[in-house]
Design a protein around this motif. Structure first.
Motif: not given
Length: 300
Positions: A214-219
């Motif tokens: 949700v923080e727009n970082q790769p999971i």
């Protein structure tokens, strides 16, 4: 002949692996297994200060030590493979005059296929995410990708938005495969719809990783494993089968074999370097035995 101690030679070996262009995962594998081996060597008094003093008897003692610690056969075999490759490197460098692993065999393992999901269990898992939320839609897209492509976790986390195409029937292009051979996996109708919805909801970002937080970082892989475990507990599936990315991969192979998919096509889809593992699925789940058993007895 040049003398070298274990750790210095390992550092040199890992540097060699990187220069040679081995994948990051392969280098990590050697690093991890050789570290574990060194710890055990110290525990059982293997002479690691001079590689020339390490003999086959020390490797045999090492294996017995691993067994006494109840290490899994696959774990021990991984350390044997890593050790053999490392000492071959040392042999070429002139640090030793004989590889102590030359007379060491891999431990025999029972050729079994790990647990797979039934169609009922798989449906439970895929029905679990709340797709009215971004996280739920993303998690469904992740699970459906695992279920409908048989992709590995490391391959899934390396996917970028541009690796998914919706032209014609659509496809996922695996660029970072375990065996370094890129491959194409066509999309099923449902996966195509879900991925389209997810990518639309994801939006255009500076980050091009397909699956994000949700923080727009790769999971990361660990986060995905945790999410799958949560759905396993939520649905009760984990009481019957451990819910993991590899369980999805095994289930994909099983369902394809049960459906009569040609083993060579299945190999292209899954990216298995060898047919040996896929043959196990055919032995257990193939329908040809049931069909063949009646042949010749039709009139009897």
């Amino acid at each position: 002949m040049t003398s070298s101690n274990y750790q210095n030679a390992v550092d040199e070996f890992l540097k060699h692996c990187k220069i040679k262009g081995l994948s990051i995962d392969t280098v990590k594998f050697y690093d991890k297994e050789l570290k574990q081996t060194r710890r055990s060597f110290v525990d059982i008094d293997v002479p690691i200060d001079d590689l020339r003093q390490i003999k086959t008897k020390h490797i045999e003692n090492f294996i017995e030590h691993q067994q006494s610690l109840n290490r899994a056969i696959n774990t021990i075999n991984s350390r044997i493979r890593a050790g053999r490759t490392f000492f071959n490197f040392c042999l070429k460098k002139g640090y030793i005059n004989k590889n102590p692993y030359d007379d060491i065999q891999q431990l025999r393992i029972r050729h079994e296929v790990g647990a797979t999901f039934s169609k009922r269990q798989l449906k439970k898992l895929l029905d679990a995410p709340d797709t009215t939320t971004f996280i739920g839609l993303r998690d469904l897209a992740i699970m459906l990708t695992l279920a409908h492509t048989g992709i590995r976790l490391t391959e899934l986390t390396s996917l970028r938005v541009q690796d998914v195409s919706f032209d014609d029937k659509g496809a996922i292009n695996i660029q970072h495969a375990k065996n370094r051979y890129a491959r194409r996996i066509p999309l099923t109708k449902r996966l195509k719809v879900v991925l389209k919805s997810y990518i639309t909801e994801r939006g255009v970002l500076d980050n091009d990783s397909l699956f994000i937080t949700v923080e727009n970082q790769p999971i990361g892989g660990r986060s995905i494993q945790d999410r799958l475990r949560q759905y396993g507990e939520q649905t009760g599936v984990s009481k019957e089968v451990a819910v993991s990315p590899h369980a999805f991969r095994r289930t994909f192979c099983r369902l394809k074999v049960e459906a009569g998919t040609n083993i060579f096509i299945l190999q292209r889809l899954t990216g298995h370097q060898s047919l040996e593992i896929l043959k196990r699925y055919v032995q257990i789940y193939g329908k040809d035995l049931e069909q063949a058993i009646e042949e010749g007895f039709e009139d009897m």
